[in-house]
Design a protein around this motif. Structure first.
Motif, short mmCIF file in Angstrom:
data_model
loop_
_atom_site.label_atom_id
_atom_site.label_comp_id
_atom_site.label_asym_id
_atom_site.label_seq_id
_atom_site.Cartn_x
_atom_site.Cartn_y
_atom_site.Cartn_z
N PHE A 1 -26.25 -0.83 20.53
CA PHE A 1 -25.50 -2.09 20.50
C PHE A 1 -24.10 -1.85 21.05
CE2 PHE A 1 -28.90 -2.46 17.51
CZ PHE A 1 -29.34 -3.76 17.66
N PHE A 2 -23.68 -2.73 21.98
CA PHE A 2 -22.43 -2.58 22.73
C PHE A 2 -21.74 -3.94 22.80
CE2 PHE A 2 -20.44 -3.30 26.90
CZ PHE A 2 -19.50 -2.30 26.94
N PRO A 3 -20.41 -4.01 22.70
CA PRO A 3 -19.42 -2.95 22.62
C PRO A 3 -19.06 -2.63 21.17
CG PRO A 3 -18.31 -5.02 22.94
CD PRO A 3 -19.78 -5.34 22.89
N ARG A 4 -17.97 -1.88 21.00
CA ARG A 4 -17.46 -1.61 19.66
C ARG A 4 -16.71 -2.82 19.11
NH1 ARG A 4 -16.22 4.68 18.45
NH2 ARG A 4 -18.15 5.48 19.36
N LEU A 5 -16.51 -2.79 17.80
CA LEU A 5 -15.83 -3.88 17.12
C LEU A 5 -14.32 -3.62 17.09
CD1 LEU A 5 -18.19 -4.03 14.00
CD2 LEU A 5 -18.58 -4.98 16.29
N LEU A 6 -13.55 -4.68 17.08
CA LEU A 6 -12.11 -4.59 16.82
C LEU A 6 -11.85 -5.20 15.45
CD1 LEU A 6 -10.41 -5.52 20.23
CD2 LEU A 6 -10.57 -3.27 19.15
N GLN A 7 -11.43 -4.35 14.51
CA GLN A 7 -11.21 -4.80 13.14
C GLN A 7 -9.88 -4.28 12.62
OE1 GLN A 7 -15.19 -3.14 11.91
NE2 GLN A 7 -15.31 -5.04 10.75
N GLY B 1 -1.75 -0.15 8.82
CA GLY B 1 -0.88 -1.31 8.82
C GLY B 1 -1.54 -2.58 9.32
N GLY B 2 -2.85 -2.67 9.23
CA GLY B 2 -3.57 -3.85 9.68
C GLY B 2 -3.80 -3.91 11.17
N ARG B 3 -3.51 -2.82 11.88
CA ARG B 3 -3.69 -2.81 13.33
C ARG B 3 -5.17 -2.86 13.70
NH1 ARG B 3 -1.82 1.88 14.26
NH2 ARG B 3 -3.54 3.04 15.19
N LEU B 4 -5.50 -3.66 14.71
CA LEU B 4 -6.88 -3.73 15.18
C LEU B 4 -7.30 -2.37 15.75
CD1 LEU B 4 -7.12 -7.23 16.93
CD2 LEU B 4 -8.03 -6.55 14.70
N THR B 5 -8.43 -1.89 15.29
CA THR B 5 -8.92 -0.56 15.66
C THR B 5 -10.38 -0.67 16.10
OG1 THR B 5 -7.45 0.48 14.04
CG2 THR B 5 -9.32 1.79 14.83
N ARG B 6 -10.74 0.10 17.12
CA ARG B 6 -12.13 0.11 17.58
C ARG B 6 -12.99 0.85 16.56
NH1 ARG B 6 -13.87 1.45 23.39
NH2 ARG B 6 -13.47 3.54 22.67
N VAL C 1 -15.41 -9.54 11.74
CA VAL C 1 -15.13 -8.99 13.08
C VAL C 1 -14.37 -10.04 13.88
CG1 VAL C 1 -16.13 -8.00 15.18
CG2 VAL C 1 -17.26 -7.62 12.96
N PRO C 2 -13.04 -9.96 13.92
CA PRO C 2 -12.28 -10.97 14.65
C PRO C 2 -12.39 -10.86 16.17
CG PRO C 2 -10.81 -9.31 13.75
CD PRO C 2 -12.17 -9.01 13.21
N GLU C 3 -12.62 -9.63 16.68
CA GLU C 3 -12.68 -9.44 18.13
C GLU C 3 -13.66 -8.32 18.48
OE1 GLU C 3 -8.99 -9.10 20.30
OE2 GLU C 3 -7.87 -10.10 18.69
N LEU C 4 -14.07 -8.31 19.75
CA LEU C 4 -14.87 -7.22 20.29
C LEU C 4 -14.04 -6.45 21.30
CD1 LEU C 4 -18.21 -9.18 20.84
CD2 LEU C 4 -17.67 -7.61 18.96
N SER C 5 -14.34 -5.17 21.47
CA SER C 5 -13.50 -4.32 22.31
C SER C 5 -13.68 -4.60 23.79
CB SER C 5 -13.79 -2.84 22.03
OG SER C 5 -15.13 -2.52 22.34
#
Length: 529
Positions: free
Chosen positions: A319-325, A331-336, A370-374
């Motif tokens: 499954f592609f891509p990675r998640l941005l969470q 500090g709440g930074r979006l991370t893959r 999951v607010p965003e995808l990478s």
């Protein structure tokens, strides 16, 4: 004159049951193998919630993707997981490996039950406020100051034959500590009582003992390939093969662990481990959920790199891509983060709502949390990736982030849909596992026509139940499935060698076009006398 009395004796005859009901197995038990803050090592542990994972394994940890994958699994609909914690011991210092924290109460030496720096937060307290008059007895309390968990053991003894001998009690009951070294000759001295209205755990060294700096466990090292599939792991049922001691799992997640420039959340998985895990899943009738490598930062990267993943098993899906969470530890930074846990949760949710035969895709297959995808994936991108076995995660304005693909990594498959389509493959695995477990009773039966008829009857009832649930295509049962067990599957040579062969076909996509499942059992090998 008395009338003669007669007594009629009755004999109860137990008739053999014609039908042995076959129960369908679970379909979405998900195994996670990786690094955790705490917990038993190389031991499969079943959990039913993320709160249970936090309690047993320490929760989210910035140095491991495992906790985040487990969180996403339960957040997206997962109900049961099996966790295997792996541990890479620290390098020795002066010839000593400090993997377990040491806790001392006078001459009594305790060791943290499991390895890891979590043990450095342990405290111990001894008191002589006994319920018995035994002068060798004492009470022992152990506290994990990080979680607040306290274990209390009353009337422990140092007597060699005492039923409450301290080392035996701790070994069988305690989840925090075990005894280290030999039994001391005298019971440990009592700690001081807490002042009035005081807390014995907060009153300093007089009321309890903590782990001294020299006895601290050292920081563990990041995992390597050898921690999963190294020499001797299979024989010891350790690493990945600790799952040999798990009765059943259906999905396997290997959260990334390879250091990626110092980031162990956005990490990778060695291709050799992917290959071995794919083969292992084929043996266990499970599916491997593969995460995209961290280097896949574009659609072009995915197109170029899919051939080097390490597996093309029909029991593996990517499954592609990675998640941005957001990650609170950063500090709440979006991370893959790897998508395997979230996808496993969606599969579990779909199984519960619709059945294992329903593809876990579409507008209902929403990725929760999951607010965003990478990497954004367009329709044309999806058209290029999907034929290669890359299942896309996409953002849709009306649905949010969703799963938009259900293919395995198996490309060249003579069986067609069975190897290429996730729900078809999973349905076949579900039927096979259910039949293997549900027909074990044939071991005690004579391998003849009568047994074959019983087997056909049992399996037909099971398959008819699935047909009524909508698992197969076709308007009538004969269009949807068939069961074959008799001289056409089991030869005279098979009978002489105690082998029973069963073939089941089901139509997942089109009536009359069957996917075959083959089951072999030992039969006629146990006789009652």
């Amino acid at each position: 004159m008395h009338a003669a009395m007669s007594y009629a004796s009755t004999v109860t005859e137990q008739l053999p049951t014609a039908v042995h009901p076959i129960a369908g197995v679970a379909t979405s038990i998900t195994a996670f193998v990786g690094r955790a803050l705490r917990g038993p090592v190389d031991e499969p542990v079943s959990i039913a919630s993320f709160a249970q994972f936090e309690r047993l394994f320490g929760g989210l940890w910035e140095d491991s993707a495992l906790g985040f994958a487990v969180r996403d699994f339960f957040l997206n609909g997962g109900a049961k997981a099996v966790i295997v914690r792996l541990y890479h011991a620290p390098a020795p210092v002066d010839g000593v490996v400090r993997s377990h924290a040491i806790l001392r109460a006078g001459a009594l030496t305790l060791q943290a039950r499991d390895p890891g720096t979590w043990g450095n937060a342990l405290q111990v307290r001894v008191d002589h406020e006994l319920l018995s008059g035994d002068p060798d007895s004492f009470n022992l309390s152990v506290r994990d100051s990080a979680t607040g968990q306290v274990e209390l053991f009353r009337n422990l003894s140092l007597g060699a034959s005492h039923p409450r001998r301290v080392d035996l009690v701790l070994r069988s009951i305690s989840r925090l500590v075990a005894m280290s070294g030999a039994l001391p000759l005298e019971r440990p001295a009592s700690h001081a009582r807490a002042p009035e209205h005081g807390d014995v755990w907060e009153c300093g060294a007089a009321s309890n003992s903590g782990v001294m700096v020299l006895d601290h466990a050292a920081d563990e090292l990041p995992l390597t390939l050898a921690d999963f599939i190294g020499s001797g792991k299979m024989a010891r049922k350790a690493g990945l093969y600790a799952l040999d001691r798990a009765d059943l799992f259906n999905l396997l997640c290997l959260p990334p662990y390879l250091d990626n420039g110092g980031d162990l959340l956005d990490a990778g998985v060695h291709s050799a481990l992917v290959a071995e895990a794919g083969a292992y899943c084929e043996l266990r009738r499970a599916m491997l959920l593969v995460d995209p490598p961290p280097a896949w930062r574009s659609v072009d990267n995915a197109l170029e790199g899919v051939a080097a993943l390490g597996t093309s098993s029909r029991n593996a899906a990517l499954f592609f891509p990675r998640l941005l969470q957001p990650v609170d530890q950063r500090g709440g930074r979006l991370t893959r983060l790897a998508p395997c846990g979230a996808v496993a949760g969606i599969i579990a949710r779909t199984d519960q709502q619709r059945g294992v035969w329903k593809a876990p895709v579409g507008m209902d297959a929403t990725l929760i949390g999951v607010p965003e995808l990478s990497v954004p994936v367009s329709d044309s991108d999806n058209g290029m990736l999907n034929p290669l076995g890359i299942n896309c995660l996409r953002s849709m304005p009306s649905a949010g982030r969703i799963v938009w693909g259900a293919r395995t990594l198996h490309s060249d498959d003579p069986d067609g849909a069975q190897g290429k389509c996730i729900p078809v493959r999973r349905t076949a695995l579900y039927i096979e596992e259910s039949l293997v477990r549900g027909t074990r009773w044939v071991l005690c039966e004579q391998n003849d026509d009568q047994l074959w008829a019983k087997v056909r009857l049992c399996i037909h009832a099971f398959m008819a139940g699935l047909f009524r649930q909508g698992a197969f295509q076709g308007k009538a049962p004969h269009e949807a499935f068939f069961v074959s067990c008799g001289p056409e599957t089991t030869t005279q040579d098979d009978v002489e060698h105690g082998v029973l062969n069963i073939t089941v076909g089901f139509a997942p996509l089109k009536a009359g076009q069957f996917v075959l499942v083959h089951v072999q059992q030992a039969a006629g090998q146990v006789r009652s006398h």
